[in-house]
Structures are given as C-alpha cells and as structure tokens.
Design an enzyme around this catalytic site. Structure first.
Site, PDB file in Angstrom:
ATOM      1  N   SER A   8       5.048   7.859   9.837  1.00  0.00           N
ATOM      2  CA  SER A   8       5.142   8.688  11.031  1.00  0.00           C
ATOM      3  C   SER A   8       4.923   7.860  12.297  1.00  0.00           C
ATOM      4  O   SER A   8       4.251   6.824  12.284  1.00  0.00           O
ATOM      5  CB  SER A   8       4.084   9.794  10.954  1.00  0.00           C
ATOM      6  N   THR A   9       5.459   8.363  13.390  1.00  0.00           N
ATOM      7  CA  THR A   9       5.272   7.709  14.685  1.00  0.00           C
ATOM      8  C   THR A   9       3.782   7.689  15.058  1.00  0.00           C
ATOM      9  O   THR A   9       3.283   6.705  15.606  1.00  0.00           O
ATOM     10  CB  THR A   9       6.110   8.449  15.752  1.00  0.00           C
TER      11      THR A   9
ATOM     12  N   LYS B 159       0.881  -1.182   0.000  1.00  0.00           N
ATOM     13  CA  LYS B 159       0.000   0.000   0.000  1.00  0.00           C
ATOM     14  C   LYS B 159       0.914   1.227   0.000  1.00  0.00           C
ATOM     15  O   LYS B 159       1.442   1.636   1.027  1.00  0.00           O
ATOM     16  CB  LYS B 159      -0.869  -0.010   1.269  1.00  0.00           C
TER      17      LYS B 159
ATOM     18  N   GLU C 234      10.153  16.317  14.714  1.00  0.00           N
ATOM     19  CA  GLU C 234      10.637  15.993  13.373  1.00  0.00           C
ATOM     20  C   GLU C 234      10.024  16.990  12.395  1.00  0.00           C
ATOM     21  O   GLU C 234       8.809  17.009  12.190  1.00  0.00           O
ATOM     22  CB  GLU C 234      10.197  14.571  13.001  1.00  0.00           C
TER      23      GLU C 234
HETATM   24  P1  NAD Z   1       2.402   8.736   7.273  1.00  0.00           P
HETATM   25  O1  NAD Z   1       2.556   8.033   8.571  1.00  0.00           O
HETATM   26  O2  NAD Z   1       1.432   9.821   7.179  1.00  0.00           O
HETATM   27  O3  NAD Z   1       2.025   7.702   6.125  1.00  0.00           O
HETATM   28  C1  NAD Z   1       2.782   6.542   5.901  1.00  0.00           C
HETATM   29  C2  NAD Z   1       1.888   5.495   5.256  1.00  0.00           C
HETATM   30  O4  NAD Z   1       0.848   5.155   6.177  1.00  0.00           O
HETATM   31  C3  NAD Z   1       1.190   5.965   3.983  1.00  0.00           C
HETATM   32  O5  NAD Z   1       1.090   4.896   3.071  1.00  0.00           O
HETATM   33  C4  NAD Z   1      -0.199   6.347   4.476  1.00  0.00           C
HETATM   34  O6  NAD Z   1      -1.194   6.260   3.488  1.00  0.00           O
HETATM   35  C5  NAD Z   1      -0.410   5.290   5.546  1.00  0.00           C
HETATM   36  N1  NAD Z   1      -1.417   5.665   6.547  1.00  0.00           N
HETATM   37  C6  NAD Z   1      -1.755   6.916   6.958  1.00  0.00           C
HETATM   38  N2  NAD Z   1      -2.757   6.840   7.861  1.00  0.00           N
HETATM   39  C7  NAD Z   1      -3.030   5.528   8.035  1.00  0.00           C
HETATM   40  C8  NAD Z   1      -3.974   4.815   8.847  1.00  0.00           C
HETATM   41  N3  NAD Z   1      -4.823   5.449   9.659  1.00  0.00           N
HETATM   42  N4  NAD Z   1      -3.967   3.465   8.777  1.00  0.00           N
HETATM   43  C9  NAD Z   1      -3.111   2.802   7.974  1.00  0.00           C
HETATM   44  N5  NAD Z   1      -2.218   3.436   7.178  1.00  0.00           N
HETATM   45  C10 NAD Z   1      -2.176   4.781   7.205  1.00  0.00           C
HETATM   46  O7  NAD Z   1       3.885   9.204   6.887  1.00  0.00           O
HETATM   47  P2  NAD Z   1       4.334  10.015   5.606  1.00  0.00           P
HETATM   48  O8  NAD Z   1       3.931  11.436   5.787  1.00  0.00           O
HETATM   49  O9  NAD Z   1       3.944   9.310   4.372  1.00  0.00           O
HETATM   50  O10 NAD Z   1       5.933   9.879   5.727  1.00  0.00           O
HETATM   51  C11 NAD Z   1       6.692  10.675   6.556  1.00  0.00           C
HETATM   52  C12 NAD Z   1       7.016   9.954   7.838  1.00  0.00           C
HETATM   53  O11 NAD Z   1       7.634   8.693   7.566  1.00  0.00           O
HETATM   54  C13 NAD Z   1       8.024  10.708   8.670  1.00  0.00           C
HETATM   55  O12 NAD Z   1       7.616  10.703  10.004  1.00  0.00           O
HETATM   56  C14 NAD Z   1       9.299   9.900   8.506  1.00  0.00           C
HETATM   57  O13 NAD Z   1      10.216  10.005   9.549  1.00  0.00           O
HETATM   58  C15 NAD Z   1       8.787   8.530   8.385  1.00  0.00           C
HETATM   59  N6  NAD Z   1       9.796   7.664   7.758  1.00  0.00           N
HETATM   60  C16 NAD Z   1      10.469   6.759   8.538  1.00  0.00           C
HETATM   61  C17 NAD Z   1      11.452   5.955   7.977  1.00  0.00           C
HETATM   62  C18 NAD Z   1      12.208   4.931   8.796  1.00  0.00           C
HETATM   63  O14 NAD Z   1      12.775   4.030   8.210  1.00  0.00           O
HETATM   64  N7  NAD Z   1      12.222   5.035  10.099  1.00  0.00           N
HETATM   65  C19 NAD Z   1      11.734   6.056   6.620  1.00  0.00           C
HETATM   66  C20 NAD Z   1      11.038   6.992   5.857  1.00  0.00           C
HETATM   67  C21 NAD Z   1      10.050   7.791   6.452  1.00  0.00           C
END
Ligand code: NAD
Length: 497
Positions: free
Chosen positions: A246-247, A192, A401
């Site tokens: 995201s966390t 996804k 962050e």
């Molecule tokens: P996000 O958490 O908003 O989304 C990540 C994924 O989760 C997307 O596919 C999104 O559609 C999905 N998602 C969102 N809400 C959801 C829900 N309620 N249920 C299930 N899935 C859901 O993050 P983002 O804005 O896409 O990415 C940025 C974040 O990712 C930053 O916090 C970054 O630090 C983190 N990140 C971490 C790493 C790592 O390896 N630690 C690597 C890259 C990015």
C-alpha cells in the site's frame, strides 16, 4: 507430487499438503528465538491452516548478520557469472518441479482459484527467475569517453543485503520480481512475505537452497508488517528495501530509511487505474471483455486493476450493457474447483471494507449493480463483481483504491475531458485508452500520467517491460533490465593514462 486431475483431487491434495511453518534461514528451516507465532488462514473457509513462527526484531538481527557475512565472504557475488546463471536456472526449474504444491499453498492462503495459481502465478514466478538468470552473464559494464588521458569504467556493484517486503495479492509473482534481479546482481536477499500469504514463499527458500543458492544468500522471514517488516526497514545493515504494497506503508518505509541508514527504497504501491473508452471505439465487444477481466480477475485484488472506467457518454450504455452481460462469468466459487474463475477475497475484514464503499455509493444516490456477499463455503469471504454508476467523481469510491471487484464508472464528453479525469488522481500506475483513431491513441498515451499505458488492450505484460508507477503509485521499476537500478550502485573508476 503429481498434478491432481479433478476438483475432488485438489481438495484431497489440500487435506494432505505439508505446510511449512518456520523461517528459511541459513539454508534450513529454523525456529524463531521466542516462539512467537501468527496464524496462516484460509479465506475461503475462515479456518486456521497452521500457526507460523514470527521472526521478531532479535531474530531479524540474526538473519541480517548471516546475509551480511555471506555477502562479505563473496560466496555468491564473487562467483563466476556463468556458474551463478546455472544456479538461477536450476532455481527456476525447481519452482516448476514444485508447481502443484506451490499453487496449492498459494490458493489455500489467498483464496485465488487453483486454475490461476497453477497456470499463471507459478509459471510466471519461474519464468522471471529464469529471465534474470539468463541475463546474468550478458550484463556488460560501461566505459565513459575519457579521451587519450583516461580509461573510465562505470561498473554496477551489488548493494549488499536487500530486504524484499511483498503483499498477498500475487505473492509468488511479486516476490520473483524482486528476488530475480536482486540475486542476479549478486546481493544477499531476505524475503518478508505478507502475513496473509507466507507458506508458498517459505517453500521458495527450500527450492532455492536445493538449486544451489548458498546458505544465507536467500532467506525467507515470516511475520507481521509492524514487527518483522519494520525491523528490516529500520535495520542499519540492510542496504535496500524492495517493497510492493500500500501507499501508506510505502511512505512509512521512506521514513524508516531516513531514520536509519538511508537505505535505497524501491516502492510499488497502490493504484486507481483508468480505462478510457472513446466514442471512436468500434470494438466495444473487445473493450468490454478486457474491462471485465481487468477489474474482476483475481477478485479485483490487483494493483493495476482497471478500476475506473471513463467512458464517452455517447457509447456508455452500449458498452456497459456488454460489460454487465459478462458478470455471470465471474460467479465466485470454491478456489479448489478447477472451474472457478473468481475465488475468495483475502479476508472477511477486507470483504467488509469493500462492502463499505458500496454502501457509501448507495447512500449518496449512486447505483450499485451486483456486489452481493454470498456464502459459497461456510465462513468464506465471497462477493459477486460490482459496477458503480452515477457516482460522485469526488467521492471515495471514485478516488480511493478499493482493491476489490468493483468497477467505478464515470461518463465524459470527449478525449480531453477523459484524460483530465484520468490524471486527476494521486495514483499513476497504469491506464488504457480504447479508440480507433491512431492520433488520439498517441495523444492520450503521451498525456496519461501512468507507468504503463495500454492502447486497445489491457494488462498485456512481459518480464522484459518495466512495471511501476508515477506519483503515489511508487518509486522505481520492477521487471526488465531497469530493475537492476534498485539493487546496484554505479561505481566510476577513473584511471589516468
Ligand atoms: P500492505 O502495505 O499492508 O503490506 C505489504 C507488505 O508490507 C506486507 O508484507 C506487510 O506485512 C508489510 N508491512 C505492513 N506494515 C509494515 C510496516 N510498518 N513496516 C514494514 N512492512 C510492513 O499491503 P497489502 O494489503 O499486503 O497489499 C495490498 C496493497 O499492495 C494495495 O495497495 C496494492 O495496490 C498494493 N500492490 C501494489 C503493486 C504494484 O506493483 N504497484 C502490486 C501489488 C499490490
């Protein structure tokens, strides 16, 4: 499609590129049941690229049923490891053969420079699939010591259906970190992608099918997080979630696992990684160069970006002078121009969110160097790199962050204070220490609470090394053989002799 050679060619290729718009399910592109769509957008222009089908909860049920049925039938997991290896290697080759289109789709949707998607993201994605393919027929199970009375085997078995939910900042690389080990372990995998970066991921489904991954074993479902992602997270027939993001959403997935079937949850989440520069660091030029790339590469939209610089005040000005001198190298430009090093932010909303941190620092009396919003292309989300100095260590810019090209500088006295500041964070993804004293390097590396610690370098990475975080940066590890822990169950078989 041959590699376009000039910036003009990339723009022409972008105008002509075919955009996938449907889910890749059961070995083919397939329309969703209800015709719901969301828009894929280009953040460099603010324009809609194409509507994409959204896979809603009922559609997700269909895809999970297919994945589960193929797993039960053993069409993938039960095949000879050497055969599956050959398929995975063809999958990697297929990614390389489609490099230009994949790079173009990723650049169009994310604003990342084409030079980077082509030279870094696509090859890294292919390399990871290849690495796990090559592991596949070399993974031995274990025997436990059972004396003369027992033969005790400890086997790794695939969990069943794995849902990989990934973000937009490195869509292909992070997808490969999940798909590679999950498929190599014998699972059915559903990817996804983030709604901001769907198109290249859809193409991965087609490439995998052409390589011989059986229909339904690798599927790609586009959709928004709270719709498609949530349906997967709460599904009783999904046995594992592999998440990067995201966390906040990582925590939500733990709740959804508990509310449903207690599926395994692997999390790679946010970060606020510290780079410590000690007064014993002679190599300030090298440190400055690494610091600049660590925070400004990929528009600062990197989970392990070196976003906090903790520098001994005796070398602070000398170091910052060097870092500031490098800012000009990161002048934002058209992502489709081969010469561009910094592209567009993922959206104007995100750009404004990042600018909000800069405004708060100015209001609090801190200094903001750079960070201007600029209009490189009408409607695009571009900003210059920024450095924050004289900031409140307890303030949001120092602790949260930002996920943009913003370096938060904190000055300290000595290594002990530096490590204390570095560890005073809810995150623990990565850290670095710059010093010429070997004992200080080892002392700091042991005490820093982070999944990766770099010494006199930053962002050195290999698929052979585990990647993931302490504290609220995540649970579990991507990359390396340790990644198999997320996608397998250990079974003990005790045979009395
Ligand atoms: P996000 O958490 O908003 O989304 C990540 C994924 O989760 C997307 O596919 C999104 O559609 C999905 N998602 C969102 N809400 C959801 C829900 N309620 N249920 C299930 N899935 C859901 O993050 P983002 O804005 O896409 O990415 C940025 C974040 O990712 C930053 O916090 C970054 O630090 C983190 N990140 C971490 C790493 C790592 O390896 N630690 C690597 C890259 C990015």
């Amino acid at each position: 499609m041959t590699a376009p050679e000039t910036p003009t060619d990339w723009r022409a290729a972008a105008a002509a590129v075919e955009l996938p718009t449907q889910a890749f399910v059961d070995g083919r592109y397939r329309a969703s049941r209800h015709g719901a769509t969301f828009n894929a957008e280009n953040p460099a222009t603010g324009q809609v690229l194409t509507p994409v089908d959204e896979w809603t909860a009922a559609d997700v049920d269909d895809a999970v049923d297919i994945a589960a049925a193929r797993f039960e039938a053993g069409v993938w997991a039960d095949r000879d490891p050497a055969e599956r290896k050959a398929v995975m290697l063809r999958f990697a080759e297929g990614i390389r053969a489609n490099a230009e289109r994949l790079a173009l789709l990723e650049t169009l949707e994310t604003g990342k420079p084409i030079s980077q998607t082509q030279a870094v993201d696509v090859p890294a994605c292919a390399g990871t699939i290849q690495w796990y393919g090559e592991c596949l027929d070399k993974l031995y199970d274990e025997m436990a010591p059972g004396g003369n009375d027992a033969v005790i085997a400890i086997r790794r078995e695939p969990v069943g259906t794995v849902a990989a939910i990934v973000p937009w900042n490195y869509p292909l690389i992070i997808a490969s970190w999940k798909i590679g080990p999950a498929l190599a372990a014998g699972n059915s995998v559903i990817l996804k992608p983030a709604e901001e970066s769907t198109l290249a991921s859809l193409l991965l489904g087609e490439i995998a099918a052409e390589a011989g991954i059986p229909a339904g074993v690798f599927q790609v479902l586009p959709g928004r997080g709270h719709v498609t992602g949530d349906a997967l997270a709460g599904h009783n027939q999904v046995q594992a979630i592999a998440f990067t993001g995201s966390t906040e959403i990582g925590k939500r997935l733990l709740v959804r696992s508990g509310e449903s079937n207690m599926k395994k949850v692997g999390l790679e989440c946010g970060g606020k990684s510290a780079q410590i520069v000690t007064r014993e660091c002679e190599q300030l030029d090298a440190a400055a160069e690494a610091i600049a790339w660590s925070i400004w590469y990929n528009q600062g939209e990197t989970c392990h970006a070196g976003s906090r610089l903790i520098v001994d005040r005796r070398v602070a000005d000398a170091l910052l002078e060097r870092v500031e001198a490098l800012m000009g190298q990161f002048e934002p430009g058209d992502p489709l121009d081969d010469a561009t090093v910094m592209g567009a932010m993922i959206s104007t909303d995100h750009l404004h969110r990042v600018q909000g941190y800069l405004d708060a620092v100015r209001r609090g009396g801190g200094r903001v160097i750079g960070g201007e919003v600029i209009e490189r292309i009408e409607g695009g989300a571009f900003m210059r790199p920024a450095i924050l100095r004289d900031i409140d260590r307890t303030g949001q810019a120092a602790r949260e962050e930002i996920f943009g090209p913003v370096l938060a500088v904190m000055e300290c006295d000595g290594l002990d204070e530096a490590v204390r500041i570095a560890n005073d964070s809810e995150y623990g993804l990565a850290a670095a220490v710059w010093t010429d004293r070997l004992s200080d390097a080892h002392r700091a590396a042991r005490r820093l609470q982070a999944g990766t610690v770099w010494v006199n370098c930053y962002d050195m990475a290999s698929v052979a090394t585990p990647f993931g975080g302490y504290k609220q940066s995540g649970i579990g590890r991507d990359r390396s053989l340790h990644a198999f822990d997320k996608y397998t169950e250990l079974k003990t078989t005790w045979v009395a002799v």
